[in-house]
Design an enzyme around this catalytic site. Structure first.
Site, PDB file in Angstrom:
ATOM      1  N   ASN A 162       0.745  -1.444   0.010  1.00 57.69           N
ATOM      2  CA  ASN A 162       0.022   0.132   0.106  1.00 57.69           C
ATOM      3  C   ASN A 162       0.970   1.126   0.113  1.00 57.69           C
ATOM      4  O   ASN A 162       2.098   1.237   0.653  1.00 57.69           O
ATOM      5  CB  ASN A 162      -0.893   0.109   1.304  1.00 57.69           C
ATOM      6  CG  ASN A 162      -1.840   1.181   0.976  1.00 57.69           C
ATOM      7  OD1 ASN A 162      -2.462   1.455   0.121  1.00 57.69           O
ATOM      8  ND2 ASN A 162      -2.038   1.896   2.419  1.00 57.69           N
ATOM      9  N   HIS A 219       0.782   5.013   1.644  1.00 60.57           N
ATOM     10  CA  HIS A 219      -0.171   6.123   2.398  1.00 60.57           C
ATOM     11  C   HIS A 219       0.547   7.453   2.330  1.00 60.57           C
ATOM     12  O   HIS A 219       1.743   7.471   2.257  1.00 60.57           O
ATOM     13  CB  HIS A 219      -0.029   5.320   3.846  1.00 60.57           C
ATOM     14  CG  HIS A 219      -0.725   6.214   4.949  1.00 60.57           C
ATOM     15  ND1 HIS A 219      -2.039   6.025   4.802  1.00 60.57           N
ATOM     16  CD2 HIS A 219      -0.312   6.967   5.803  1.00 60.57           C
ATOM     17  CE1 HIS A 219      -2.446   7.200   5.884  1.00 60.57           C
ATOM     18  NE2 HIS A 219      -1.531   7.647   6.454  1.00 60.57           N
ATOM     19  N   SER A 247       4.662   7.189   2.257  1.00 61.83           N
ATOM     20  CA  SER A 247       5.338   5.849   2.506  1.00 61.83           C
ATOM     21  C   SER A 247       4.532   4.646   1.793  1.00 61.83           C
ATOM     22  O   SER A 247       3.485   4.371   1.852  1.00 61.83           O
ATOM     23  CB  SER A 247       5.079   5.629   4.018  1.00 61.83           C
ATOM     24  OG  SER A 247       5.498   6.654   4.603  1.00 61.83           O
ATOM     25  N   ASP A 265      -2.383   0.781   7.849  1.00 58.30           N
ATOM     26  CA  ASP A 265      -1.379   1.677   7.760  1.00 58.30           C
ATOM     27  C   ASP A 265      -0.286   1.487   8.807  1.00 58.30           C
ATOM     28  O   ASP A 265       0.538   2.486   9.199  1.00 58.30           O
ATOM     29  CB  ASP A 265      -1.946   3.364   7.861  1.00 58.30           C
ATOM     30  CG  ASP A 265      -3.171   3.396   7.066  1.00 58.30           C
ATOM     31  OD1 ASP A 265      -3.673   4.467   7.398  1.00 58.30           O
ATOM     32  OD2 ASP A 265      -3.074   2.949   5.748  1.00 58.30           O
TER      33      ASP A 265
END
Ligand code: GRF
Length: 204
Positions: free
Chosen positions: A107, A109, A136, A145
């Site tokens: 992912n 973020h 990030s 997260d």
């Protein structure tokens, strides 16, 4: 390797990954499908223009979060993905989904994790009077997260910035670091070590 990208909106990070496939370095993998939980996501158009298969799984059509995630797992596994990339995918994933793709789920973020997990990260950085902000890329774990960070980009906060101008500069850096992190994964240079809970160094 086979990459499936999950989106919910504009898909500018998807576009960066699609474009990276055609650079000299490439992604060392192929985006074989793009899936969205929202039919109106412009990222679907970006995928179509790139000749990449698309699929819509509308989360409002499922009785539960678990049912949606199971359908998403089935759809992704149909493409035999080696890596699943969340790119502006605005859904909280169940532990079952995370565990199914553990170690091959990334992912991006828009904050310098571990700061500002969750939403409205740019405004929160401005409100805190931070001098810098950023983005990030991280492995996805069960903590929202919260997974181990792979690569970050730092952006100076300017005096005249508001959330919109800051978000724009952060997004530009997202488009730089995501293709790098995906390429590193495809090169076999990234590994998510099992996070064994431990106390005073002793595995529990
Ligand atoms: C952006 O806010 C980005 O910071 C985050 O998801 C949002 C949409 O990104 N990763 P995209 O343009 O849909 O890739």
């Amino acid at each position: 390797g086979r990459i499936v990208v999950l989106i919910s909106g504009s898909g500018s990070n998807l576009q960066a990954l699609l474009d990276a496939q055609h650079t000299d370095e490439g992604l060392e993998g192929e985006i074989v499908a793009v899936m969205s939980n929202r039919a109106q996501a412009y990222g679907l158009e970006r995928a179509r223009q790139a000749g990449v298969a698309t699929q819509i799984l509308d989360h409002t059509q499922y009785a539960s979060r678990e049912a949606f995630d199971q359908a998403l797992i089935h759809a992704i596994d149909t493409y035999q993905a080696d890596l699943v990339v969340l790119a502006g995918f605005m859904r909280i994933l169940t532990p079952q989904f995370v565990l199914h793709y553990y170690g091959r789920l990334l992912n991006i973020h828009p904050s310098l994790l571990p700061k500002y997990q969750g939403l409205h990260t740019h405004q929160r950085a401005l409100d805190a009077g931070d001098s810098e902000h950023g983005a990030s890329v991280h492995f996805v774990t069960e903590e929202l997260d919260g997974g181990p960070v792979i690569l970050q980009a730092r952006v100076a906060i300017e005096a005249q910035d508001d959330a919109h101008t800051l978000a724009q500069r952060v997004l530009e850096q997202e488009h730089v670091i995501y293709p790098i992190a995906v390429r590193w994964f495809m090169q076999g240079r990234l590994q998510l070590l099992a996070q064994v809970p431990c106390l005073d160094g002793q595995a529990l």
